[in-house]
Design a protein around this motif. Structure first.
Motif, PDB file in Angstrom:
ATOM      1  N   ASP A  38      -3.354 -13.670  -8.187  1.00 41.77           N
ATOM      2  CA  ASP A  38      -3.569 -13.141  -6.849  1.00 41.77           C
ATOM      3  C   ASP A  38      -4.835 -13.720  -6.243  1.00 41.77           C
ATOM      4  O   ASP A  38      -4.917 -13.955  -5.050  1.00 41.77           O
ATOM      5  N   PRO A  91       2.273  -0.088   1.178  1.00 41.53           N
ATOM      6  CA  PRO A  91       1.342  -1.207   1.065  1.00 41.53           C
ATOM      7  C   PRO A  91       0.849  -1.600   2.450  1.00 41.53           C
ATOM      8  O   PRO A  91       1.349  -1.093   3.456  1.00 41.53           O
ATOM      9  N   SER A  93      -2.289  -4.242   4.855  1.00 35.29           N
ATOM     10  CA  SER A  93      -3.466  -5.104   4.933  1.00 35.29           C
ATOM     11  C   SER A  93      -3.972  -5.090   6.369  1.00 35.29           C
ATOM     12  O   SER A  93      -3.419  -4.384   7.230  1.00 35.29           O
ATOM     13  N   GLY A 118      -6.329  -4.646  -4.403  1.00 39.30           N
ATOM     14  CA  GLY A 118      -5.003  -4.685  -5.005  1.00 39.30           C
ATOM     15  C   GLY A 118      -3.874  -5.073  -4.079  1.00 39.30           C
ATOM     16  O   GLY A 118      -2.739  -5.210  -4.526  1.00 39.30           O
ATOM     17  N   PHE A 119      -4.184  -5.289  -2.776  1.00 43.64           N
ATOM     18  CA  PHE A 119      -3.122  -5.627  -1.823  1.00 43.64           C
ATOM     19  C   PHE A 119      -3.361  -7.011  -1.198  1.00 43.64           C
ATOM     20  O   PHE A 119      -3.657  -7.131  -0.017  1.00 43.64           O
ATOM     21  N   ASN A 120      -3.280  -8.041  -2.040  1.00 44.27           N
ATOM     22  CA  ASN A 120      -3.269  -9.452  -1.619  1.00 44.27           C
ATOM     23  C   ASN A 120      -4.602 -10.049  -1.190  1.00 44.27           C
ATOM     24  O   ASN A 120      -4.747 -11.261  -1.217  1.00 44.27           O
ATOM     25  N   ASP A 124      -8.271  -6.316  -7.151  1.00 43.25           N
ATOM     26  CA  ASP A 124      -8.346  -5.022  -7.809  1.00 43.25           C
ATOM     27  C   ASP A 124      -9.304  -5.102  -8.995  1.00 43.25           C
ATOM     28  O   ASP A 124      -9.680  -6.195  -9.441  1.00 43.25           O
ATOM     29  N   VAL A 231       6.205  -6.284  -1.067  1.00 41.09           N
ATOM     30  CA  VAL A 231       5.037  -6.413  -1.933  1.00 41.09           C
ATOM     31  C   VAL A 231       5.184  -7.709  -2.705  1.00 41.09           C
ATOM     32  O   VAL A 231       6.293  -8.193  -2.921  1.00 41.09           O
ATOM     33  N   GLN A 236       1.397  -4.386  -7.376  1.00 40.60           N
ATOM     34  CA  GLN A 236       1.184  -3.784  -6.066  1.00 40.60           C
ATOM     35  C   GLN A 236       2.127  -2.602  -5.861  1.00 40.60           C
ATOM     36  O   GLN A 236       1.727  -1.570  -5.313  1.00 40.60           O
ATOM     37  N   CYS A 240       1.178   1.417  -5.214  1.00 38.60           N
ATOM     38  CA  CYS A 240       1.729   2.287  -4.159  1.00 38.60           C
ATOM     39  C   CYS A 240       2.119   3.642  -4.739  1.00 38.60           C
ATOM     40  O   CYS A 240       1.849   4.689  -4.128  1.00 38.60           O
TER      41      CYS A 240
END
Length: 354
Positions: A38, A91, A93, A118-120, A124, A231, A236, A240
């Motif tokens: 990631d 999720p 951003s 943790g979301f792109n 995380d 996701v 990810q 959630c």
């Protein structure tokens, strides 16, 4: 609980077999996804979207955790008009608010788009628990590091709404408004049910690497193919579920009470009548908790909300500080379809603070 776990186990096995047959669709590349993989995407993404890295440190279980928070900052030199701190859902951003950028820019309002770990974008950390308090600390650290003060509007979409109201209370001298877009309610909505299944997934994920290995393909398939929320990885999707487990909805009531006591802070609860995740009655209960005055109802199916904007401005001018707005024909993403109204509402909040 035991029966839920059995059902889940059978479903996981079936989904795993289906995914093995779907290698031609490249779903299998996510089975062993790691934060390192990631990270390659995240580091390369800083080139656009007005993104910047902000080094923040928060306390988690009595230890300090340092993160490179990736945020969108449309006016790094600041704005004399005001600043919106936008908190995405799950999720999500900073891109969830992209339709707001042109009208915000025209109004001279700065946008800080938060990216939760943790979301792109923001990596995380295994030390994070992703609790409500921890998420609030994370956004507050960004606010402090960027030196944001005066004329702040905290905006939260969906799962991010709970964080937005917490941040408003944490910044009493600087916050002038709260913009809640398709917010969570005070009880689980249909998108969070059944809670037993959500809690079971989180329980299994927390057992460790072995169960996580088998859960990744199932959760990736579930979110992308069944729930229709994109996701990138199974990790990810698991996050959630964890955030669904950690949502303590009733804990919002004391925070809402504090905001209700503040006549200098405007709150707009904007929700949809055709939201497949949050029932209208759940949204209405939240609006009632804010002791909102006359509700503004927009029944038109076009994307022009000038009448709603004017009604809101009139209510503010007449002394109302907490207002609910319902868009009967819209879905869970008002920030896309009603971007002009949302920016108009933010402008009205900032204007009344002068």
């Amino acid at each position: 609980m035991r029966s839920s776990l059995k059902i889940f186990a059978r479903s996981a096995g079936l989904a795993t077999r289906l995914l093995k047959k779907s290698a031609s669709k490249n779903l299998g590349v996510y089975w062993l996804s790691t934060s390192a993989n990631d990270g390659k995407k995240m580091s390369s993404s800083l080139a656009g979207d007005d993104l910047r890295s902000v080094n923040v440190t928060i306390n988690v279980n009595s230890q300090k955790v340092t993160l490179d928070a990736i945020v969108q900052d449309t006016m790094p030199s600041g704005s004399s008009v005001g600043t919106v701190v936008a908190v995405h859902g799950v999720p999500g951003s900073h891109k969830d608010f992209k339709y707001l950028l042109p009208p915000l820019k025209d109004a001279g309002i700065r946008l800080i788009g938060v990216n939760f770990p943790g979301f792109n974008y923001t990596l995380d950390s295994p030390d994070l628990q992703h609790t409500n308090h921890e998420r609030s600390d994370y956004v507050q650290a960004i606010v402090d590091q960027l030196g944001l003060s005066r004329k702040l509007v905290f905006m939260g979409h969906s799962r991010g709404s709970e964080n937005a109201i917490r941040l408003a209370v944490r910044n009493p001298k600087d916050c002038v408004g709260v913009m809640l877009v398709n917010p969570l309610g005070l009880r689980p909505n249909r998108g969070m049910r059944p809670l037993s299944a959500v809690n079971s997934v989180t329980f299994l994920w927390n057992l460790g690497p072995i169960t996580q290995f088998f859960l990744r393909p199932f959760l990736l398939w579930l979110y992308n193919s069944v729930l229709k929320f994109p996701v990138s990885t199974g990790d990810q999707a698991a996050l959630c579920f964890r955030l669904g487990t950690n949502a303590n909805l009733r804990s919002q009531l004391p925070i809402i009470k504090k905001l209700n006591e503040r006549r200098d802070v405007a709150v707009v609860v904007a929700y949809s009548g055709s939201d497949r995740l949050v029932e209208t009655e759940v949204s209405r209960e939240l609006a009632d908790a804010f002791e909102t005055g006359p509700e503004i109802v927009c029944r038109a199916d076009d994307h022009k909300a000038s009448n709603a904007s004017q009604e809101l401005h009139t209510l503010f001018r007449n002394g109302h500080t907490k207002v609910a707005v319902r868009f009967d024909k819209e879905n869970h993403f008002l920030q896309k379809h009603r971007a002009v109204f949302i920016v108009d509402a933010i402008r009205s909040m900032l204007a009344r603070s002068q």
